[in-house]
Design a protein around this motif. Structure first.
Motif, PDB file in Angstrom:
ATOM      1  N   VAL A  81      -0.991   5.925  10.051  1.00 26.54           N
ATOM      2  CA  VAL A  81      -1.817   5.708   8.859  1.00 26.54           C
ATOM      3  C   VAL A  81      -1.988   4.208   8.596  1.00 26.54           C
ATOM      4  CG1 VAL A  81       0.114   5.822   7.201  1.00 26.54           C
ATOM      5  CG2 VAL A  81      -2.209   6.428   6.471  1.00 26.54           C
ATOM      6  N   THR A  82      -0.974   3.425   8.950  1.00 29.82           N
ATOM      7  CA  THR A  82      -1.079   1.971   8.787  1.00 29.82           C
ATOM      8  C   THR A  82      -2.162   1.413   9.688  1.00 29.82           C
ATOM      9  OG1 THR A  82       1.258   1.766   8.163  1.00 29.82           O
ATOM     10  CG2 THR A  82       0.176  -0.214   9.005  1.00 29.82           C
ATOM     11  N   ASP A  83      -2.179   1.831  10.941  1.00 29.40           N
ATOM     12  CA  ASP A  83      -3.192   1.361  11.876  1.00 29.40           C
ATOM     13  C   ASP A  83      -4.590   1.838  11.453  1.00 29.40           C
ATOM     14  OD1 ASP A  83      -3.678  -0.101  14.416  1.00 29.40           O
ATOM     15  OD2 ASP A  83      -4.410   1.843  15.117  1.00 29.40           O
ATOM     16  N   TYR A  84      -4.663   3.061  10.953  1.00 29.58           N
ATOM     17  CA  TYR A  84      -5.947   3.620  10.509  1.00 29.58           C
ATOM     18  C   TYR A  84      -6.571   2.748   9.416  1.00 29.58           C
ATOM     19  CZ  TYR A  84      -9.276   6.882   8.362  1.00 29.58           C
ATOM     20  OH  TYR A  84     -10.407   7.464   7.833  1.00 29.58           O
ATOM     21  N   CYS A  85      -5.745   2.239   8.518  1.00 26.86           N
ATOM     22  CA  CYS A  85      -6.261   1.407   7.423  1.00 26.86           C
ATOM     23  C   CYS A  85      -6.830   0.085   7.918  1.00 26.86           C
ATOM     24  CB  CYS A  85      -5.162   1.154   6.400  1.00 26.86           C
ATOM     25  SG  CYS A  85      -4.790   2.598   5.372  1.00 26.86           S
ATOM     26  N   GLY A  86      -6.469  -0.299   9.141  1.00 28.52           N
ATOM     27  CA  GLY A  86      -7.035  -1.502   9.731  1.00 28.52           C
ATOM     28  C   GLY A  86      -8.246  -1.229  10.589  1.00 28.52           C
ATOM     29  N   ILE A  87      -8.445   0.031  10.952  1.00 26.62           N
ATOM     30  CA  ILE A  87      -9.568   0.425  11.810  1.00 26.62           C
ATOM     31  C   ILE A  87     -10.834   0.680  11.000  1.00 26.62           C
ATOM     32  CG2 ILE A  87     -10.422   2.251  13.349  1.00 26.62           C
ATOM     33  CD1 ILE A  87      -7.545   2.594  14.345  1.00 26.62           C
ATOM     34  N   VAL A  88     -10.662   1.336   9.843  1.00 29.99           N
ATOM     35  CA  VAL A  88     -11.825   1.722   9.036  1.00 29.99           C
ATOM     36  C   VAL A  88     -11.986   0.795   7.835  1.00 29.99           C
ATOM     37  CG1 VAL A  88     -11.634   4.129   9.741  1.00 29.99           C
ATOM     38  CG2 VAL A  88     -10.501   3.379   7.644  1.00 29.99           C
ATOM     39  N   SER A  89     -13.221   0.563   7.432  1.00 31.68           N
ATOM     40  CA  SER A  89     -13.519  -0.309   6.303  1.00 31.68           C
ATOM     41  C   SER A  89     -13.707   0.497   5.032  1.00 31.68           C
ATOM     42  CB  SER A  89     -14.796  -1.110   6.587  1.00 31.68           C
ATOM     43  OG  SER A  89     -15.208  -1.801   5.426  1.00 31.68           O
ATOM     44  N   GLY A  90     -13.242  -0.069   3.925  1.00 34.53           N
ATOM     45  CA  GLY A  90     -13.440   0.569   2.623  1.00 34.53           C
ATOM     46  C   GLY A  90     -14.902   0.633   2.212  1.00 34.53           C
ATOM     47  N   LYS A  91     -15.760  -0.125   2.898  1.00 31.57           N
ATOM     48  CA  LYS A  91     -17.199  -0.053   2.610  1.00 31.57           C
ATOM     49  C   LYS A  91     -17.764   1.300   3.004  1.00 31.57           C
ATOM     50  CE  LYS A  91     -17.977  -4.986   3.464  1.00 31.57           C
ATOM     51  NZ  LYS A  91     -18.613  -5.987   4.370  1.00 31.57           N
ATOM     52  N   ARG A  92     -17.168   1.907   4.032  1.00 34.50           N
ATOM     53  CA  ARG A  92     -17.682   3.184   4.557  1.00 34.50           C
ATOM     54  C   ARG A  92     -16.759   4.369   4.271  1.00 34.50           C
ATOM     55  NH1 ARG A  92     -17.670  -0.124   8.898  1.00 34.50           N
ATOM     56  NH2 ARG A  92     -16.225   1.261   9.987  1.00 34.50           N
ATOM     57  N   ILE A  93     -15.452   4.098   4.226  1.00 33.75           N
ATOM     58  CA  ILE A  93     -14.468   5.165   4.051  1.00 33.75           C
ATOM     59  C   ILE A  93     -13.681   4.934   2.774  1.00 33.75           C
ATOM     60  CG2 ILE A  93     -12.428   6.303   5.031  1.00 33.75           C
ATOM     61  CD1 ILE A  93     -14.891   6.802   6.692  1.00 33.75           C
ATOM     62  N   ASP A  94     -13.574   5.961   1.943  1.00 31.67           N
ATOM     63  CA  ASP A  94     -12.780   5.873   0.717  1.00 31.67           C
ATOM     64  C   ASP A  94     -11.303   6.034   1.080  1.00 31.67           C
ATOM     65  OD1 ASP A  94     -11.619   6.029  -1.754  1.00 31.67           O
ATOM     66  OD2 ASP A  94     -12.639   7.871  -2.374  1.00 31.67           O
ATOM     67  N   LYS A  95     -10.548   4.933   0.976  1.00 26.38           N
ATOM     68  CA  LYS A  95      -9.116   4.978   1.335  1.00 26.38           C
ATOM     69  C   LYS A  95      -8.217   5.173   0.111  1.00 26.38           C
ATOM     70  CE  LYS A  95      -9.751   1.161   4.056  1.00 26.38           C
ATOM     71  NZ  LYS A  95      -9.345   0.025   4.932  1.00 26.38           N
ATOM     72  N   SER A  96      -8.820   5.461  -1.024  1.00 23.86           N
ATOM     73  CA  SER A  96      -8.045   5.581  -2.267  1.00 23.86           C
ATOM     74  C   SER A  96      -7.146   6.806  -2.297  1.00 23.86           C
ATOM     75  CB  SER A  96      -8.981   5.613  -3.473  1.00 23.86           C
ATOM     76  OG  SER A  96      -9.820   6.769  -3.440  1.00 23.86           O
ATOM     77  N   LYS A  97      -7.478   7.830  -1.495  1.00 19.13           N
ATOM     78  CA  LYS A  97      -6.706   9.067  -1.538  1.00 19.13           C
ATOM     79  C   LYS A  97      -5.721   9.182  -0.366  1.00 19.13           C
ATOM     80  CE  LYS A  97      -8.875  10.879  -5.097  1.00 19.13           C
ATOM     81  NZ  LYS A  97      -9.799   9.769  -5.429  1.00 19.13           N
ATOM     82  N   ILE A  98      -5.666   8.186   0.496  1.00 19.21           N
ATOM     83  CA  ILE A  98      -4.765   8.242   1.655  1.00 19.21           C
ATOM     84  C   ILE A  98      -3.307   8.214   1.219  1.00 19.21           C
ATOM     85  CG2 ILE A  98      -3.996   7.000   3.717  1.00 19.21           C
ATOM     86  CD1 ILE A  98      -6.819   6.053   4.129  1.00 19.21           C
ATOM     87  N   PHE A  99      -3.013   7.397   0.210  1.00 21.71           N
ATOM     88  CA  PHE A  99      -1.646   7.233  -0.279  1.00 21.71           C
ATOM     89  C   PHE A  99      -1.551   7.650  -1.737  1.00 21.71           C
ATOM     90  CE2 PHE A  99      -2.432   3.700   2.753  1.00 21.71           C
ATOM     91  CZ  PHE A  99      -1.541   4.053   3.752  1.00 21.71           C
ATOM     92  N   GLU A 100      -0.307   7.792  -2.197  1.00 21.75           N
ATOM     93  CA  GLU A 100      -0.076   7.967  -3.630  1.00 21.75           C
ATOM     94  C   GLU A 100       0.034   6.572  -4.221  1.00 21.75           C
ATOM     95  OE1 GLU A 100       3.120   9.909  -6.793  1.00 21.75           O
ATOM     96  OE2 GLU A 100       3.248  10.431  -4.661  1.00 21.75           O
ATOM     97  N   THR A 101      -0.884   6.232  -5.092  1.00 23.70           N
ATOM     98  CA  THR A 101      -0.958   4.888  -5.663  1.00 23.70           C
ATOM     99  C   THR A 101      -0.236   4.816  -7.001  1.00 23.70           C
ATOM    100  OG1 THR A 101      -3.055   4.354  -4.580  1.00 23.70           O
ATOM    101  CG2 THR A 101      -2.546   3.146  -6.579  1.00 23.70           C
ATOM    102  N   PHE A 102       0.444   3.690  -7.229  1.00 23.11           N
ATOM    103  CA  PHE A 102       1.011   3.430  -8.547  1.00 23.11           C
ATOM    104  C   PHE A 102       0.699   1.983  -8.939  1.00 23.11           C
ATOM    105  CE2 PHE A 102       4.354   1.750  -5.883  1.00 23.11           C
ATOM    106  CZ  PHE A 102       4.991   0.763  -6.632  1.00 23.11           C
TER     107      PHE A 102
END
Length: 219
Positions: A81-102
């Motif tokens: 999942v760490t590598d995935y966050c470097g592969i895809v851009s937030g401009k195209r993919i919503d990464k807000s739901k990948i993790f539990e955010t606090f």
């Protein structure tokens, strides 16, 4: 330790290993996370950290807009999942739901609950050194970790199991065994050096040759 002839291998960032982090920022009202290895300590007090991001990154907009960001340390169990966050851009993919955010004190620096350690940073300065990147200097206003990742109230590297990165061959690595205690291991070298100096001084004072000294030492 044997040494050989040094060969010039280019003016590149061979400062190995590099930390693997997930930098968080709120962009357009949503948390976004980017994998970053260009990250390092600036100073201890007040605690400052620097992260370098390419100017084209989506995350930069959120850091500048909200004047804050987070640096999250993932464990080796989060490598995919760490590598995935470097592969895809937030401009195209919503990464807000990948993790539990606090969120912490700053309220707009999203942090990853799954990461063993989180650093909440207030933006202090942005540097443009004329290249393709921007350097964001942040003051760490709070750090977060679960009790299970701590030892004597500080993060334990064996429990965290961080990921490190080698840039030019593009590989992730784990941390190996402990080699020694800082500000302690060097004392043995100093003691050994002092013993050799004392031995040499005694040889000079008594005008023995080294062979004679070895024979005297045996007796």
């Amino acid at each position: 330790m044997e040494t050989g002839e040094k060969r010039a291998i280019g003016a590149k960032n061979f400062l190995y290993p590099m930390p693997t982090t997930l930098v968080g920022a709120q962009v357009n009202g949503r948390p976004n996370y980017l994998t970053v290895a260009f990250c390092g300590i600036v100073q201890a007090s007040p605690p400052m950290i620097a992260v370098t991001l390419g100017k084209m990154h989506y995350t930069n907009v959120g850091i500048k807009e909200n004047q804050c960001f987070s640096v999250n340390i993932p464990s080796r169990h989060m490598i995919e999942v760490t590598d995935y966050c470097g592969i895809v851009s937030g401009k195209r993919i919503d990464k807000s739901k990948i993790f539990e955010t606090f969120y912490g004190q700053l309220e707009k620096a999203p942090m990853i609950r799954e990461c063993p350690v989180n650093l909440e940073c207030r933006l202090v300065d942005t540097l443009d050194l004329g290249g393709a990147s921007e350097v964001f200097i942040g003051e760490i206003i709070e750090s977060y970790a679960e009790e299970r990742f701590l030892c004597n109230e500080i993060p334990d590297i064996e429990k965290i199991e961080p990921i490190v990165f080698s840039m030019y061959d593009n590989n992730y690595w784990g941390i190996g065994e402990r080699l020694g205690k800082a500000w302690s291991a060097g004392k043995k070298f100093g003691e050994s050096s002092n013993e050799k100096k004392a031995e040499n001084n005694e040889l000079k004072e008594n005008k023995y040759c080294r062979c004679d000294w070895k024979e005297i030492s045996k007796n």
